[in-house]
Design a protein around this motif. Structure first.
Motif, PDB file in Angstrom:
ATOM      1  N   MET A 395      68.179  38.770  31.348  1.00  6.43           N
ATOM      2  CA  MET A 395      68.982  39.900  30.891  1.00  6.43           C
ATOM      3  C   MET A 395      68.092  40.928  30.180  1.00  6.43           C
ATOM      4  SD  MET A 395      72.320  39.533  31.521  1.00  6.43           S
ATOM      5  CE  MET A 395      71.632  39.251  33.159  1.00  6.43           C
ATOM      6  N   PRO A 396      68.141  42.184  30.601  1.00  2.00           N
ATOM      7  CA  PRO A 396      67.409  43.214  29.849  1.00  2.00           C
ATOM      8  C   PRO A 396      68.138  43.512  28.540  1.00  2.00           C
ATOM      9  CG  PRO A 396      68.682  44.216  31.621  1.00  2.00           C
ATOM     10  CD  PRO A 396      68.828  42.735  31.777  1.00  2.00           C
ATOM     11  N   SER A 397      67.385  43.718  27.482  1.00  2.00           N
ATOM     12  CA  SER A 397      67.984  44.066  26.185  1.00  2.00           C
ATOM     13  C   SER A 397      68.681  45.427  26.301  1.00  2.00           C
ATOM     14  CB  SER A 397      66.888  44.125  25.116  1.00  2.00           C
ATOM     15  OG  SER A 397      67.428  44.442  23.868  1.00  2.00           O
ATOM     16  N   PRO A 398      69.845  45.605  25.717  1.00  2.00           N
ATOM     17  CA  PRO A 398      70.534  44.720  24.754  1.00  2.00           C
ATOM     18  C   PRO A 398      71.604  43.832  25.384  1.00  2.00           C
ATOM     19  CG  PRO A 398      71.562  46.868  24.698  1.00  2.00           C
ATOM     20  CD  PRO A 398      70.466  46.958  25.740  1.00  2.00           C
ATOM     21  N   TRP A 399      71.580  43.644  26.695  1.00  2.00           N
ATOM     22  CA  TRP A 399      72.598  42.823  27.345  1.00  2.00           C
ATOM     23  C   TRP A 399      72.489  41.367  26.893  1.00  2.00           C
ATOM     24  CZ3 TRP A 399      76.852  43.975  29.912  1.00  2.00           C
ATOM     25  CH2 TRP A 399      76.975  45.228  30.538  1.00  2.00           C
ATOM     26  N   ARG A 400      73.657  40.704  26.812  1.00  2.00           N
ATOM     27  CA  ARG A 400      73.750  39.272  26.587  1.00  2.00           C
ATOM     28  C   ARG A 400      74.504  38.653  27.758  1.00  2.00           C
ATOM     29  NH1 ARG A 400      70.274  40.455  23.916  1.00  2.00           N
ATOM     30  NH2 ARG A 400      69.942  40.207  21.665  1.00  2.00           N
ATOM     31  N   ARG A 401      74.160  37.441  28.097  1.00  2.00           N
ATOM     32  CA  ARG A 401      74.658  36.821  29.326  1.00  2.00           C
ATOM     33  C   ARG A 401      76.194  36.767  29.374  1.00  2.00           C
ATOM     34  NH1 ARG A 401      72.821  33.221  25.704  1.00  2.00           N
ATOM     35  NH2 ARG A 401      74.024  31.312  25.307  1.00  2.00           N
ATOM     36  N   GLY A 402      76.832  36.406  28.253  1.00  2.00           N
ATOM     37  CA  GLY A 402      78.285  36.305  28.249  1.00  2.00           C
ATOM     38  C   GLY A 402      78.956  37.644  28.451  1.00  2.00           C
ATOM     39  N   GLU A 403      78.448  38.652  27.784  1.00  2.00           N
ATOM     40  CA  GLU A 403      78.976  40.000  27.905  1.00  2.00           C
ATOM     41  C   GLU A 403      78.800  40.519  29.327  1.00  2.00           C
ATOM     42  OE1 GLU A 403      78.774  43.870  24.981  1.00  2.00           O
ATOM     43  OE2 GLU A 403      76.901  42.811  25.421  1.00  2.00           O
ATOM     44  N   PHE A 404      77.606  40.243  29.894  1.00  2.00           N
ATOM     45  CA  PHE A 404      77.360  40.686  31.259  1.00  2.00           C
ATOM     46  C   PHE A 404      78.294  39.980  32.235  1.00  2.00           C
ATOM     47  CE2 PHE A 404      75.376  40.155  35.401  1.00  2.00           C
ATOM     48  CZ  PHE A 404      75.175  41.480  35.751  1.00  2.00           C
TER      49      PHE A 404
END
Length: 465
Positions: A395-404
């Protein structure tokens, strides 16, 4: 008749042949191309578009696969008689209302593999064989001798000579894994696993009451010295790993590491459970553990990941004949026997060279799909292998796996987050499987959505898509 048709190609990222397929699909939907319309010869279209003939050929092959067109030798290519796709195929998904499955890690089913044709031919030959109905009765839980011999022939290409008595036929890798764990482990035993490991193994081990001990890995896979430290600290009973095209990280253990890990395992009395689900795909994969340390290795080679999950056939090479007896008893308790019909079909395909041809076709299709992924996801941080049908995306920052994952679902994209694999803290990553998409156009469309989503910060994405 419409031999003067020429696609309107819209400049976009991705292979040119997919742009031709998209234009063809849109012209059929809009009515510009009516059912039965004849398409121009491939060579003429290539000259008109100023592209290589191979580009147009690939586009027409993709269009046939997705049910857009038919072809007749000597007559050319025609828009299908109905705007609906043929049975078992689907039109490329070209609008956000569709869905693309990146979660199911299955091999693609390319037209080149001719699976339907081979199924029909193989079953017809089997049905015409004297005594075929005997094969439809209950079989030994280890598999009948003919199927075990075919399995040994298939396995020896990677393992070297292997005695038929050491080979069993199981109803899929999950059944084989569960049975092997039941033979090797007792409740409370430690089982070393990569820090990111196959969820099916986790489920089977936890049901048995084994303790999973994560071992540190890097981009090349399990780190031998980390495994040695684990052996000294925990005295594990067994080690599980996917050494070739690891699921989920795609790592392939180099030959030197395999030799060192086998050496450590033997010195510490640790059994190796080798899940070789993808080992048949890369033609240059290092020798399996079962070839390096057959006396301590339980080798599982499923056809689900290199042919089709519908076969539900896995071949198991065990350390010795006593081990074969123990494993057969566990397989009997789990699902009695592998499907005799599926086992016989797999044996028929091995004898006729059909299995090799199917694997080769899937290998080539995986290469094409990985090329689409590399072009569409350019600039993102991911790991892949040209022969595999999944990739591991950071995941590229600022993404988080759950949010994505939540945003991806709103777009009709299903992915698997790292939590499903993590034995311990989960990294910010997802597995993206490329095989379930019915065709390259759908795959490229879905990956474009994924890349576009990641190109924006989470806060800039509307919650209503």
């Amino acid at each position: 008749m419409m031999e003067a048709w020429s696609p309107t190609i819209v400049a976009a990222a991705g292979p040119k042949y997919l742009a031709i397929v998209k234009a063809l699909a849109e012209d059929i939907r809009s009515g510009r191309l009516a059912p039965g319309s004849r398409l121009p010869p491939q060579r003429a279209l290539a000259k008109h578009l100023n592209v290589d003939l191979t580009t147009v050929t690939r586009a027409f092959n993709e269009a046939r696969r997705t049910g857009l067109i038919d072809a007749a030798v000597g007559r050319g290519s025609f828009v299908r008689g109905s705007s609906r796709p043929s049975r078992g195929s689907s039109l490329p998904v070209l609008s956000p209302s569709g869905s693309v499955d990146f979660s199911m890690n299955m091999p693609p089913q390319p037209a080149e593999a001719r699976l339907a044709e081979r199924l029909e031919g193989g079953l017809s030959r089997l049905a015409a064989t004297p005594g075929f109905l005997d094969r439809m009765q209950y079989q030994d839980s280890a598999g009948n001798l003919a199927d075990r011999a075919a399995a040994a022939e298939w396995l020896c290409r990677r393992l070297g000579p292997v005695a038929v008595q050491r080979v069993l036929v199981a109803g899929g890798a999950q059944a084989a894994l569960s049975a092997v764990l039941a033979v090797v482990l007792k409740p409370g035993n430690d089982l070393c696993v990569p820090a990111l490991t196959y969820p099916g193994l986790r489920m089977a081990a936890e049901r048995l009451g084994a303790r999973l001990v994560p071992v540190e890995c890097d981009e090349e896979g399990l780190i031998p010295e980390a495994f040695l430290e684990c052996c000294r600290a925990r005295r594990p009973r067994a080690l599980y790993l996917v050494p070739t095209l690891d699921n989920p990280t795609t790592a392939t253990l180099p030959a030197a590491r395999r030799e060192r890990i086998a050496e450590i395992a033997r010195a510490n009395g640790v059994a190796i459970i080798e899940d070789d689900a993808y080992g048949a795909l890369p033609p240059d994969a290092p020798a399996p553990f079962a070839a390096l340390a057959s006396d301590i290795t339980w080798h599982i080679a499923t056809l689900s990941k290199c042919v089709s999950p519908g076969l539900r056939i896995a071949y198991v090479a065990v350390p010795g004949t006593n081990a074969a007896v123990w494993l057969a008893a566990e397989l009997r308790a789990i699902n009695m026997m592998a499907s005799p019909l599926a086992a016989a079909l797999a044996s028929e395909w091995i004898a006729e060279g059909e299995l090799d041809a199917i694997v080769a076709a899937i290998r080539r299709e995986n290469g094409l799909r990985q090329t689409i992924a590399a072009e569409t996801l350019a600039g993102l941080n991911f790991r892949s292998h040209p022969c595999g049908h999944h990739l591991w995306l950071q995941m590229p920052s600022p993404w988080r796996r759950g949010e994505f994952g939540a945003h991806a679902r709103q777009l009709g994209l299903s992915v698997i987050q790292s939590d499903a694999f993590a034995v311990g803290p989960a990294p910010e990553a997802i597995r993206v499987s490329l095989g379930a998409a019915p065709d390259g156009a759908t795959l490229q469309y879905g990956l474009s959505l994924l890349a576009n989503l990641l190109s924006h910060p989470p806060g800039a994405i509307s919650t209503v898509v």
